[in-house]
Scaffold this motif. Structure first.
Motif, PDB file in Angstrom:
ATOM      1  N   VAL A 163      45.810  21.924  51.749  1.00 22.57           N
ATOM      2  CA  VAL A 163      45.177  22.434  50.535  1.00 22.57           C
ATOM      3  C   VAL A 163      45.783  23.795  50.183  1.00 22.57           C
ATOM      4  N   VAL A 164      46.146  23.951  48.923  1.00 24.07           N
ATOM      5  CA  VAL A 164      46.719  25.211  48.451  1.00 24.07           C
ATOM      6  C   VAL A 164      45.626  26.274  48.380  1.00 24.07           C
ATOM      7  N   GLN A 165      45.923  27.443  48.979  1.00 28.25           N
ATOM      8  CA  GLN A 165      45.014  28.581  48.958  1.00 28.25           C
ATOM      9  C   GLN A 165      45.730  29.784  48.341  1.00 28.25           C
ATOM     10  N   PRO A 166      45.037  30.589  47.556  1.00 25.58           N
ATOM     11  CA  PRO A 166      45.672  31.783  46.965  1.00 25.58           C
ATOM     12  C   PRO A 166      46.081  32.767  48.045  1.00 25.58           C
ATOM     13  N   ASN A 167      47.138  33.522  47.762  1.00 32.01           N
ATOM     14  CA  ASN A 167      47.657  34.436  48.770  1.00 32.01           C
ATOM     15  C   ASN A 167      47.933  35.845  48.249  1.00 32.01           C
ATOM     16  N   LEU A 168      47.772  36.070  46.966  1.00 30.20           N
ATOM     17  CA  LEU A 168      48.057  37.401  46.414  1.00 30.20           C
ATOM     18  C   LEU A 168      46.776  38.235  46.357  1.00 30.20           C
ATOM     19  N   ASP A 169      46.191  38.423  47.518  1.00 30.37           N
ATOM     20  CA  ASP A 169      44.955  39.193  47.618  1.00 30.37           C
ATOM     21  C   ASP A 169      45.172  40.673  47.303  1.00 30.37           C
ATOM     22  N   ASN A 170      46.410  41.118  47.328  1.00 30.98           N
ATOM     23  CA  ASN A 170      46.732  42.511  47.028  1.00 30.98           C
ATOM     24  C   ASN A 170      46.531  42.852  45.549  1.00 30.98           C
ATOM     25  N   LEU A 171      46.581  41.860  44.680  1.00 32.02           N
ATOM     26  CA  LEU A 171      46.493  42.131  43.240  1.00 32.02           C
ATOM     27  C   LEU A 171      45.044  42.262  42.789  1.00 32.02           C
ATOM     28  N   ARG A 172      44.773  43.395  42.136  1.00 33.88           N
ATOM     29  CA  ARG A 172      43.449  43.627  41.548  1.00 33.88           C
ATOM     30  C   ARG A 172      43.462  43.439  40.036  1.00 33.88           C
ATOM     31  N   ARG A 173      44.655  43.529  39.435  1.00 31.08           N
ATOM     32  CA  ARG A 173      44.805  43.389  37.984  1.00 31.08           C
ATOM     33  C   ARG A 173      46.061  42.602  37.667  1.00 31.08           C
ATOM     34  N   ILE A 174      45.968  41.740  36.676  1.00 27.65           N
ATOM     35  CA  ILE A 174      47.114  41.061  36.079  1.00 27.65           C
ATOM     36  C   ILE A 174      46.988  41.275  34.581  1.00 27.65           C
ATOM     37  N   VAL A 175      48.031  41.846  33.982  1.00 30.08           N
ATOM     38  CA  VAL A 175      47.995  42.158  32.557  1.00 30.08           C
ATOM     39  C   VAL A 175      49.277  41.651  31.915  1.00 30.08           C
ATOM     40  N   ALA A 176      49.128  40.967  30.787  1.00 32.65           N
ATOM     41  CA  ALA A 176      50.288  40.534  30.005  1.00 32.65           C
ATOM     42  C   ALA A 176      50.282  41.259  28.671  1.00 32.65           C
ATOM     43  N   VAL A 177      51.464  41.710  28.257  1.00 33.15           N
ATOM     44  CA  VAL A 177      51.672  42.315  26.948  1.00 33.15           C
ATOM     45  C   VAL A 177      52.826  41.547  26.329  1.00 33.15           C
TER      46      VAL A 177
END
Length: 192
Positions: A114-128
């Motif tokens: 089962v795929v589990q998320p691994n980018l626990d370091n990210l608190r924000r994702i922003v696209a411009v």
């Protein structure tokens, strides 16, 4: 906050370049540590090679060819994407970044199949971003870039708050609209 900016536009005099400058300047002015990665200027190779595909699931060997990119991503607390939408998608160089860097053991891990998320370091994702066409036209096409940012990237970093800032109908935007969007993008960086 450590902000990793991924920028994808080949023309240094473009409106997207102005957005990129505003994003980087406002992040720094707000006291964030900025790791700016201009994919074109760096000559990032977007093509996933045969050898990389064959080693795709071989952790940690799968990251050897992109180890610097992986290290930068894993050190970030915020991932900021600045890009134009072309043909209702990411520029090829940005899509190639995701193909080559968002690897097993990096952006996700497998647990009992089962795929589990691994980018626990990210608190924000922003696209411009900018679109040549209208919001309605993008919506009728399913708006793949918005979906990928808001859904796919959020699946790899479920603790991150995601925001998407888009200037639609860029082809007909006057100076006032472009200036207002530059201000909006700058404000978004000050408040991440």
């Amino acid at each position: 906050m450590r902000a990793h900016v991924l920028y994808a536009h080949p023309v240094e005099t473009s409106y997207c370049a102005a957005l990129h400058s505003r994003v980087v300047d406002q992040l720094a002015a707000a006291g964030h540590e900025v790791d700016d990665f201009d994919l074109y200027a760096a000559g990032f190779e977007p093509l996933l090679s045969r050898a990389e595909r064959l080693a795709y699931h071989d952790i940690p060997d799968n990251r050897q060819t992109v180890s610097d990119c992986v290290d930068r991503l894993l050190a970030a607390e915020a991932l900021i994407l600045v890009f134009p939408v072309w043909n209702f998608g990411f520029p090829a160089i940005l899509k190639g970044y995701f193909d080559r860097v968002f690897l097993p053991g990096v952006s996700f891990r497998m647990e009992d199949g089962v795929v589990q998320p691994n980018l626990d370091n990210l608190r924000r994702i922003v696209a411009v971003t900018t679109y040549g066409g209208t919001r309605l036209r993008a919506w009728m096409m399913g708006d793949p870039p918005r979906r990928l940012v808001k859904r796919l990237l959020n699946v790899t970093a479920p603790n991150a708050r995601v925001s998407y800032h888009a200037l639609y109908d860029m082809n007909r935007a006057d100076d006032r609209r472009r200036s207002a969007f530059l201000d909006r993008a700058g404000h978004a960086m000050r408040t991440i």
